[in-house]
Design a protein around this motif. Structure first.
Motif, PDB file in Angstrom:
ATOM      1  N   THR A  79      43.828  58.122  47.532  1.00 48.27           N
ATOM      2  CA  THR A  79      44.281  56.732  48.024  1.00 48.27           C
ATOM      3  C   THR A  79      45.319  55.944  47.459  1.00 48.27           C
ATOM      4  N   PRO A  80      46.603  55.760  48.367  1.00 48.20           N
ATOM      5  CA  PRO A  80      47.550  55.399  47.442  1.00 48.20           C
ATOM      6  C   PRO A  80      47.457  53.845  46.984  1.00 48.20           C
ATOM      7  N   ARG A  81      48.289  53.259  46.394  1.00 48.06           N
ATOM      8  CA  ARG A  81      48.579  51.966  46.022  1.00 48.06           C
ATOM      9  C   ARG A  81      48.584  51.179  47.245  1.00 48.06           C
ATOM     10  N   ARG A  82      48.082  49.839  47.309  1.00 45.14           N
ATOM     11  CA  ARG A  82      48.263  48.978  48.145  1.00 45.14           C
ATOM     12  C   ARG A  82      49.569  48.080  48.054  1.00 45.14           C
ATOM     13  N   TRP A  83      49.787  47.586  46.621  1.00 46.11           N
ATOM     14  CA  TRP A  83      51.010  46.793  46.372  1.00 46.11           C
ATOM     15  C   TRP A  83      51.717  47.328  45.241  1.00 46.11           C
ATOM     16  N   ASP A  84      53.016  47.291  45.424  1.00 45.13           N
ATOM     17  CA  ASP A  84      54.113  47.714  44.160  1.00 45.13           C
ATOM     18  C   ASP A  84      53.854  46.612  42.955  1.00 45.13           C
ATOM     19  N   ASP A  85      54.794  46.944  42.082  1.00 42.08           N
ATOM     20  CA  ASP A  85      54.796  46.078  40.951  1.00 42.08           C
ATOM     21  C   ASP A  85      55.282  44.805  41.373  1.00 42.08           C
ATOM     22  N   GLU A  86      56.328  44.758  42.236  1.00 49.07           N
ATOM     23  CA  GLU A  86      57.024  43.229  42.527  1.00 49.07           C
ATOM     24  C   GLU A  86      56.469  42.553  43.252  1.00 49.07           C
ATOM     25  N   ALA A  87      55.253  42.984  44.308  1.00 44.52           N
ATOM     26  CA  ALA A  87      54.426  42.083  45.080  1.00 44.52           C
ATOM     27  C   ALA A  87      53.323  41.593  43.989  1.00 44.52           C
ATOM     28  N   LEU A  88      52.815  42.529  43.239  1.00 45.42           N
ATOM     29  CA  LEU A  88      51.883  42.049  42.226  1.00 45.42           C
ATOM     30  C   LEU A  88      52.194  40.977  41.325  1.00 45.42           C
ATOM     31  N   ALA A  89      53.556  41.165  40.667  1.00 40.24           N
ATOM     32  CA  ALA A  89      54.332  40.186  39.910  1.00 40.24           C
ATOM     33  C   ALA A  89      54.420  38.811  40.406  1.00 40.24           C
ATOM     34  N   GLU A  90      54.786  38.921  41.757  1.00 38.91           N
ATOM     35  CA  GLU A  90      54.833  37.609  42.456  1.00 38.91           C
ATOM     36  C   GLU A  90      53.757  37.090  42.800  1.00 38.91           C
ATOM     37  N   PHE A  91      52.342  37.703  43.202  1.00 35.97           N
ATOM     38  CA  PHE A  91      51.064  37.150  43.345  1.00 35.97           C
ATOM     39  C   PHE A  91      50.746  36.864  41.895  1.00 35.97           C
ATOM     40  N   ALA A  92      50.934  37.327  40.942  1.00 35.57           N
ATOM     41  CA  ALA A  92      50.374  36.771  39.546  1.00 35.57           C
ATOM     42  C   ALA A  92      50.920  35.416  38.937  1.00 35.57           C
ATOM     43  N   GLY A  93      52.242  35.256  39.622  1.00 33.74           N
ATOM     44  CA  GLY A  93      52.912  33.792  39.253  1.00 33.74           C
ATOM     45  C   GLY A  93      52.307  33.039  39.821  1.00 33.74           C
ATOM     46  N   LEU A  94      51.442  33.143  40.830  1.00 28.43           N
ATOM     47  CA  LEU A  94      50.833  31.789  41.803  1.00 28.43           C
ATOM     48  C   LEU A  94      49.755  31.006  41.133  1.00 28.43           C
ATOM     49  N   SER A  95      49.174  31.930  39.957  1.00 27.06           N
ATOM     50  CA  SER A  95      48.265  31.195  38.960  1.00 27.06           C
ATOM     51  C   SER A  95      48.741  30.141  38.237  1.00 27.06           C
ATOM     52  N   THR A  96      49.992  29.902  38.277  1.00 25.46           N
ATOM     53  CA  THR A  96      50.515  28.793  37.602  1.00 25.46           C
ATOM     54  C   THR A  96      50.194  27.521  38.304  1.00 25.46           C
ATOM     55  N   THR A  97      49.941  27.606  39.467  1.00 27.08           N
ATOM     56  CA  THR A  97      49.661  26.307  40.261  1.00 27.08           C
ATOM     57  C   THR A  97      48.063  26.063  40.418  1.00 27.08           C
ATOM     58  N   ILE A  98      47.288  26.976  39.986  1.00 23.63           N
ATOM     59  CA  ILE A  98      45.820  26.828  40.188  1.00 23.63           C
ATOM     60  C   ILE A  98      45.019  26.908  38.714  1.00 23.63           C
ATOM     61  N   ALA A  99      43.867  26.028  38.741  1.00 27.93           N
ATOM     62  CA  ALA A  99      43.139  26.231  37.657  1.00 27.93           C
ATOM     63  C   ALA A  99      42.675  27.601  37.140  1.00 27.93           C
ATOM     64  N   CYS A 100      42.274  28.511  38.193  1.00 26.75           N
ATOM     65  CA  CYS A 100      41.801  29.709  37.922  1.00 26.75           C
ATOM     66  C   CYS A 100      42.870  30.909  37.513  1.00 26.75           C
ATOM     67  N   GLU A 101      42.730  31.390  36.424  1.00 26.06           N
ATOM     68  CA  GLU A 101      43.828  32.530  35.973  1.00 26.06           C
ATOM     69  C   GLU A 101      43.196  33.791  36.461  1.00 26.06           C
ATOM     70  N   CYS A 102      42.242  33.842  37.293  1.00 26.76           N
ATOM     71  CA  CYS A 102      41.741  35.448  37.523  1.00 26.76           C
ATOM     72  C   CYS A 102      42.684  36.157  38.609  1.00 26.76           C
ATOM     73  N   PRO A 103      43.338  35.425  39.380  1.00 20.92           N
ATOM     74  CA  PRO A 103      44.197  36.232  40.296  1.00 20.92           C
ATOM     75  C   PRO A 103      45.330  36.906  39.555  1.00 20.92           C
ATOM     76  N   ARG A 104      45.767  36.037  38.401  1.00 24.01           N
ATOM     77  CA  ARG A 104      46.900  36.565  37.661  1.00 24.01           C
ATOM     78  C   ARG A 104      46.436  37.791  36.793  1.00 24.01           C
ATOM     79  N   HIS A 105      44.957  37.810  36.105  1.00 23.02           N
ATOM     80  CA  HIS A 105      44.506  38.729  35.401  1.00 23.02           C
ATOM     81  C   HIS A 105      44.179  39.958  36.036  1.00 23.02           C
ATOM     82  N   VAL A 106      43.726  39.969  37.415  1.00 21.37           N
ATOM     83  CA  VAL A 106      43.484  41.020  37.995  1.00 21.37           C
ATOM     84  C   VAL A 106      44.843  41.672  38.573  1.00 21.37           C
TER      85      VAL A 106
END
Length: 340
Positions: free
Chosen positions: A254-281
């Motif tokens: 089963t190959p990866r769904r997202w590369d590092d660049e996409a995941l890093a960009e997604f992790a950065g979204l957690s700076t605008t919300i109270a929940c940090e789980c998106p960044r941690h995952v």
């Protein structure tokens, strides 16, 4: 010593400059949005500064994501948070339903056949049927990634296109089936029809064609298509297979769904919300993916430890696949768009 105004007031509300930095957008754009569309109703500080609550920032963050994804701000401005989250969920579902390309890396060369089995390519004869197949809900029910090619006006046109776009099978919508007009193809074929003599239907079934009489609901159509594709492409990786044992080949295929660049960009979204789980995952996914690739490299470097590292790679792939599903769940819960 010069004093600087805090970007957050005593009530935990953010000034416009801080909000613009969190959203990675110019302050001028934020002010235009507010002036034209009245997106939020921020409080004012004694000096006249706009103060945004945490709920205001969440709504603006989701608006920014949707606009970046191609939605018009004017069409979103009057929607409340629940409605915006529904738009985001629909958008994310449509992205998730697209065939996922195998990401380049150490595992790509090791699993070409697994990827070919995962993405099934089907030519579609019939414009109305082709449009129906694009519905996200129907595609989710398929349980596998299918690439629909077309639409084609008739079987001859589909056959002529095969050298340009190789396909595994052909799906046709023919309202009327006659014995002298049965499709002539050596490829796997499935037919949606409304009227046909029983002898004609029996002859087509005996030849190996899959038949479904219309009209049918999207649920029934999706189940039928899933069974047909499964009979030709082999079983799709199931949750049980992904959660398999130490040396489970289904997990590593089963190959990866997202590369590092996409995941890093997604992790950065957690700076605008109270929940940090998106960044941690997202960060866990990057670590698991790199360990998976590292284990694959060690598997080939040391014949003595090949079995150990193969098992580690499979377990890392199992965990990574589970956390990819977790990231999708967390994103929808928080109203965030998944990376494409």
């Amino acid at each position: 010593m010069a004093s600087h105004a805090s970007p957050v007031d005593a009530g935990g509300r953010h000034r416009s400059g801080a909000v613009a930095r969190m959203l990675r957008m110019p302050v001028a754009t934020l002010r235009v949005w507010e002036r034209r569309y009245g997106l939020t109703q921020p409080a004012l500080s004694p000096s006249g500064q706009r103060l945004y609550s945490a709920d205001d920032v969440r709504r603006l963050a989701l608006l920014k994501q949707l606009v970046d994804a191609g939605h018009a701000i004017g069409s979103l401005a009057l929607l409340d948070m629940a409605q915006l989250q529904q738009v985001a969920a629909t958008h994310a579902s449509a992205l998730a339903a697209r065939p996922i390309a195998l990401q380049p890396g150490p595992l790509a060369a090791a699993a070409p056949m697994a990827n070919a089995a995962r993405v099934f390519r089907v030519q579609v004869v019939g414009g109305a049927l082709f449009q129906r197949l694009q519905q996200p809900a129907l595609q989710r029910r398929l349980g596998r990634a299918v690439q629909w090619l077309g639409p084609f006006d008739d079987l001859a046109q589909a056959e002529a296109d095969r050298p340009r776009q190789p396909a595994d099978a052909v799906l046709m919508q023919q309202p009327r089936l006659h014995a002298d007009a049965a499709p002539s193809t050596t490829r796997p074929c499935a037919l949606l029809y409304r009227f046909a003599a029983e002898t004609t239907a029996a002859a087509l079934a005996d030849s190996g064609a899959w038949l479904l009489r219309e009209p049918q609901s999207d649920t029934v159509l999706a189940q039928w298509l899933a069974a047909w594709c499964g009979s030709l492409a082999g079983p799709a990786p199931s949750a049980a297979a992904v959660a398999g044992g130490w040396d489970d080949p289904a997990a590593a295929a089963t190959p990866r769904r997202w590369d590092d660049e996409a995941l890093a960009e997604f992790a950065g979204l957690s700076t605008t919300i109270a929940c940090e789980c998106p960044r941690h995952v997202a960060e866990l996914l990057m670590q698991l993916s790199h360990f998976e690739a590292y284990s694959a490299e060690c598997e080939h470097r040391s014949p003595e430890d090949a079995e150990l590292h193969r098992g580690l790679r499979h377990m890392a792939a199992t965990a990574r696949a589970r956390f990819e599903a977790a990231l999708e769940h967390v994103a929808r819960h928080e109203g965030l768009l998944l990376p494409p």
